[in-house]
Design a protein around this motif. Structure first.
Motif, PDB file in Angstrom:
ATOM      1  N   VAL A 155       5.985   9.635  -3.425  1.00 16.87           N
ATOM      2  CA  VAL A 155       5.400   8.173  -3.080  1.00 16.87           C
ATOM      3  C   VAL A 155       5.741   7.659  -1.645  1.00 16.87           C
ATOM      4  O   VAL A 155       7.023   7.542  -1.379  1.00 16.87           O
ATOM      5  N   LEU A 156       4.923   7.485  -0.847  1.00 15.55           N
ATOM      6  CA  LEU A 156       5.400   7.177   0.470  1.00 15.55           C
ATOM      7  C   LEU A 156       4.710   5.401   0.947  1.00 15.55           C
ATOM      8  O   LEU A 156       3.361   5.274   0.726  1.00 15.55           O
ATOM      9  N   PRO A 157       5.345   4.710   1.283  1.00 16.15           N
ATOM     10  CA  PRO A 157       4.696   3.225   1.523  1.00 16.15           C
ATOM     11  C   PRO A 157       4.105   3.170   2.809  1.00 16.15           C
ATOM     12  O   PRO A 157       4.473   3.998   3.697  1.00 16.15           O
ATOM     13  N   ILE A 158       3.154   2.494   2.819  1.00 15.78           N
ATOM     14  CA  ILE A 158       2.289   2.306   4.052  1.00 15.78           C
ATOM     15  C   ILE A 158       2.403   0.717   4.471  1.00 15.78           C
ATOM     16  O   ILE A 158       2.273  -0.203   3.811  1.00 15.78           O
ATOM     17  N   GLN A 159       2.791   0.532   5.633  1.00 19.83           N
ATOM     18  CA  GLN A 159       2.622  -0.596   6.448  1.00 19.83           C
ATOM     19  C   GLN A 159       1.437  -1.056   7.210  1.00 19.83           C
ATOM     20  O   GLN A 159       1.176   0.304   8.231  1.00 19.83           O
ATOM     21  N   VAL A 160       0.924  -2.235   7.193  1.00 20.62           N
ATOM     22  CA  VAL A 160      -0.285  -2.174   7.871  1.00 20.62           C
ATOM     23  C   VAL A 160       0.029  -3.388   8.829  1.00 20.62           C
ATOM     24  O   VAL A 160       0.792  -4.227   8.774  1.00 20.62           O
TER      25      VAL A 160
ATOM     26  N   MET B  17       0.666  -1.175   0.119  1.00 22.67           N
ATOM     27  CA  MET B  17      -0.035   0.062   0.057  1.00 22.67           C
ATOM     28  C   MET B  17       0.886   1.207  -0.003  1.00 22.67           C
ATOM     29  O   MET B  17       2.110   1.232   0.685  1.00 22.67           O
ATOM     30  N   GLN B  18       0.407   2.377  -0.599  1.00 27.55           N
ATOM     31  CA  GLN B  18       1.134   3.635  -0.751  1.00 27.55           C
ATOM     32  C   GLN B  18       0.335   4.548  -0.742  1.00 27.55           C
ATOM     33  O   GLN B  18      -0.961   4.544  -1.073  1.00 27.55           O
ATOM     34  N   LEU B  19       0.847   5.983  -0.261  1.00 25.92           N
ATOM     35  CA  LEU B  19       0.309   7.028  -0.401  1.00 25.92           C
ATOM     36  C   LEU B  19       1.061   8.058  -1.491  1.00 25.92           C
ATOM     37  O   LEU B  19       2.203   8.137  -1.065  1.00 25.92           O
ATOM     38  N   THR B  20       0.316   8.562  -2.301  1.00 25.43           N
ATOM     39  CA  THR B  20       1.178   9.489  -3.388  1.00 25.43           C
ATOM     40  C   THR B  20       0.744  10.898  -2.974  1.00 25.43           C
ATOM     41  O   THR B  20      -0.391  11.460  -3.002  1.00 25.43           O
ATOM     42  N   ILE B  21       1.768  11.780  -2.900  1.00 28.54           N
ATOM     43  CA  ILE B  21       1.230  13.263  -2.744  1.00 28.54           C
ATOM     44  C   ILE B  21       0.972  13.881  -4.053  1.00 28.54           C
ATOM     45  O   ILE B  21       1.844  14.133  -4.815  1.00 28.54           O
ATOM     46  N   LEU B  22      -0.320  13.966  -4.214  1.00 29.34           N
ATOM     47  CA  LEU B  22      -0.919  14.491  -5.548  1.00 29.34           C
ATOM     48  C   LEU B  22      -0.208  16.249  -5.654  1.00 29.34           C
ATOM     49  O   LEU B  22       0.135  16.598  -6.752  1.00 29.34           O
ATOM     50  N   GLY B  23      -0.543  16.835  -4.661  1.00 35.82           N
ATOM     51  CA  GLY B  23      -0.056  18.104  -4.419  1.00 35.82           C
ATOM     52  C   GLY B  23       0.074  18.484  -3.022  1.00 35.82           C
ATOM     53  O   GLY B  23      -0.238  18.019  -1.882  1.00 35.82           O
ATOM     54  N   CYS B  24       1.141  19.530  -3.019  1.00 35.24           N
ATOM     55  CA  CYS B  24       1.386  19.927  -1.299  1.00 35.24           C
ATOM     56  C   CYS B  24       1.603  21.460  -1.189  1.00 35.24           C
ATOM     57  O   CYS B  24       2.079  21.961  -0.035  1.00 35.24           O
ATOM     58  N   GLY B  25       0.831  22.031  -2.142  1.00 35.26           N
ATOM     59  CA  GLY B  25       0.905  23.575  -2.122  1.00 35.26           C
ATOM     60  C   GLY B  25      -0.135  24.242  -1.272  1.00 35.26           C
ATOM     61  O   GLY B  25      -1.091  23.495  -0.929  1.00 35.26           O
ATOM     62  N   GLY B  26      -0.148  25.396  -0.697  1.00 32.42           N
ATOM     63  CA  GLY B  26      -1.056  26.167  -0.071  1.00 32.42           C
ATOM     64  C   GLY B  26      -2.339  26.504  -0.963  1.00 32.42           C
ATOM     65  O   GLY B  26      -2.342  25.986  -2.093  1.00 32.42           O
ATOM     66  N   SER B  27      -3.238  27.364  -0.417  1.00 33.37           N
ATOM     67  CA  SER B  27      -4.541  27.334  -0.931  1.00 33.37           C
ATOM     68  C   SER B  27      -4.330  28.110  -2.285  1.00 33.37           C
ATOM     69  O   SER B  27      -5.274  28.215  -3.229  1.00 33.37           O
ATOM     70  N   MET B  28      -3.128  28.890  -2.668  1.00 30.86           N
ATOM     71  CA  MET B  28      -3.208  29.331  -3.981  1.00 30.86           C
ATOM     72  C   MET B  28      -2.075  28.833  -4.767  1.00 30.86           C
ATOM     73  O   MET B  28      -1.836  29.537  -5.778  1.00 30.86           O
ATOM     74  N   GLY B  29      -1.444  27.715  -4.348  1.00 32.18           N
ATOM     75  CA  GLY B  29      -0.584  27.197  -5.090  1.00 32.18           C
ATOM     76  C   GLY B  29       0.743  27.852  -5.327  1.00 32.18           C
ATOM     77  O   GLY B  29       0.912  29.042  -4.809  1.00 32.18           O
ATOM     78  N   VAL B  30       1.664  27.164  -5.731  1.00 33.28           N
ATOM     79  CA  VAL B  30       3.183  27.725  -5.891  1.00 33.28           C
ATOM     80  C   VAL B  30       3.635  27.273  -7.309  1.00 33.28           C
ATOM     81  O   VAL B  30       3.609  26.179  -7.585  1.00 33.28           O
ATOM     82  N   PRO B  31       4.155  27.931  -8.355  1.00 31.53           N
ATOM     83  CA  PRO B  31       4.109  29.354  -8.151  1.00 31.53           C
ATOM     84  C   PRO B  31       2.632  30.156  -8.036  1.00 31.53           C
ATOM     85  O   PRO B  31       1.557  29.861  -8.508  1.00 31.53           O
TER      86      PRO B  31
ATOM     87  N   ILE C  57      -4.432   7.380  -1.939  1.00 35.98           N
ATOM     88  CA  ILE C  57      -4.044   6.089  -1.045  1.00 35.98           C
ATOM     89  C   ILE C  57      -4.265   5.060  -2.334  1.00 35.98           C
ATOM     90  O   ILE C  57      -5.340   4.712  -2.693  1.00 35.98           O
ATOM     91  N   GLN C  58      -3.403   4.040  -2.431  1.00 38.58           N
ATOM     92  CA  GLN C  58      -3.412   2.684  -3.434  1.00 38.58           C
ATOM     93  C   GLN C  58      -3.142   1.593  -2.545  1.00 38.58           C
ATOM     94  O   GLN C  58      -2.016   1.471  -2.159  1.00 38.58           O
ATOM     95  N   SER C  59      -3.900   0.587  -2.670  1.00 31.51           N
ATOM     96  CA  SER C  59      -3.721  -0.644  -2.247  1.00 31.51           C
ATOM     97  C   SER C  59      -3.798  -1.645  -3.279  1.00 31.51           C
ATOM     98  O   SER C  59      -4.025  -1.039  -4.385  1.00 31.51           O
ATOM     99  N   PRO C  60      -3.357  -2.932  -3.303  1.00 29.20           N
ATOM    100  CA  PRO C  60      -3.566  -3.690  -4.406  1.00 29.20           C
ATOM    101  C   PRO C  60      -5.063  -3.841  -5.026  1.00 29.20           C
ATOM    102  O   PRO C  60      -5.101  -4.075  -6.283  1.00 29.20           O
ATOM    103  N   THR C  61      -6.100  -3.370  -4.529  1.00 30.57           N
ATOM    104  CA  THR C  61      -7.416  -3.367  -4.959  1.00 30.57           C
ATOM    105  C   THR C  61      -8.287  -2.183  -4.635  1.00 30.57           C
ATOM    106  O   THR C  61      -9.213  -2.143  -5.508  1.00 30.57           O
ATOM    107  N   THR C  62      -7.658  -1.148  -4.132  1.00 29.59           N
ATOM    108  CA  THR C  62      -8.512  -0.071  -3.767  1.00 29.59           C
ATOM    109  C   THR C  62      -7.785   1.355  -4.261  1.00 29.59           C
ATOM    110  O   THR C  62      -6.487   1.522  -3.671  1.00 29.59           O
TER     111      THR C  62
END
Length: 255
Positions: free
Chosen positions: A250-255, A1-15, A40-45
């Motif tokens: 991309v950050l791995p998730i251990q359950v 399972m993993q979590l991907t950061i799609l975006g990390c900017g504030g409310s107006m984005g950068v730039p 969030i992505q698992s093998p099936t979800t």
């Protein structure tokens, strides 16, 4: 399972539009930040956290072809402004897309996107959503087990989420004591840190670092970062186990 950061900017984005500061005009690709969201992505979800106004760009960049559910932390526009762009995920199917949030957030979504819930509207002109209220108890979507994390965003009560050994809390200004108990054993922390200067609705870098010291994760990534934080400069001054996130991380998730 993993979590991907799609975006990390504030409310107006950068730039940020109409800004020629050093970060907004930087050639460093990790200073290019779309509005904060995650996958969030698992093998099936596959689960989206926060359909913000950059969802179409983020989804195309990620090659996102399937969604099983959406989580919404709170109803500010930079976190729900892309709800209409959820239409492709239900366009050719009779199913509705489950959207999970607390009641306050669901009420705001139902008001702001009233056409999505009006009878007689064409399926091609509205997102087909099934609103699911979160009451604070643990729940599952497919094979993904989630724990809601009550946090404060100014005077709003909003949600973060724990998935296995990872916790995701953006737009936080205060972590209540019971939530610290839910964070016990977290190894990867994704947390909002807007800037160095105080803000009534967001942790500063120093406040986020204080929370990190309390939670004691193995690694931490700051999201919802403004154009006042340069990727390389900040990381050089942060502890080795704390970094600014970047779009596509991309950050791995251990359950």
């Amino acid at each position: 399972m993993q979590l991907t950061i799609l975006g990390c900017g504030g409310s107006m984005g950068v730039p940020m539009m109409a800004c020629d500061c050093a970060v907004c005009t930087s050639n460093e690709p990790r200073n290019q930040r779309t509005r904060t969201a995650a996958l969030i992505q698992s093998p099936t979800t596959t689960i989206l956290i926060d359909p913000g106004p950059d969802l179409r760009i983020q989804g195309l960049r990620q090659g996102l072809a399937q969604l099983d559910a959406v989580l919404v932390t709170h109803p500010h526009q930079d976190h729900i402004g892309g709800i209409d762009d959820l239409r492709p995920f239900t366009l050719n199917t009779p199913r509705s897309l489950p959207l999970y949030a607390n009641q306050f957030t669901l009420d705001r979504i139902r008001y702001q996107y009233d056409y999505a819930f009006a009878s007689g509207e064409s399926a091609s002109t509205r997102p087909s959503l099934s609103l699911k209220q979160l009451d604070g108890t643990a729940f599952s979507i497919g094979d993904v087990a989630l724990i809601p994390l009550p946090i404060e965003h100014g005077n709003w009560q909003i949600l973060g989420f724990r998935i296995g050994d990872l916790a995701y809390m953006t737009d936080v200004s205060h972590i209540p004591e019971p939530t610290f108990e839910l964070l016990h054993g977290v190894k990867t922390l994704v947390i909002g840190a807007l800037r160095h200067e105080p803000h009534p609705l967001h942790f500063t870098v120093a406040q986020a670092l204080a929370a990190v010291e309390r939670i004691q994760p193995q690694q931490t990534f700051f999201v919802h970062t403004s154009h006042s934080l340069d990727y390389k400069t900040e990381n050089a001054n942060l502890p080795s186990h704390v970094q600014l996130a970047y779009d596509g991380l991309v950050l791995p998730i251990q359950v």
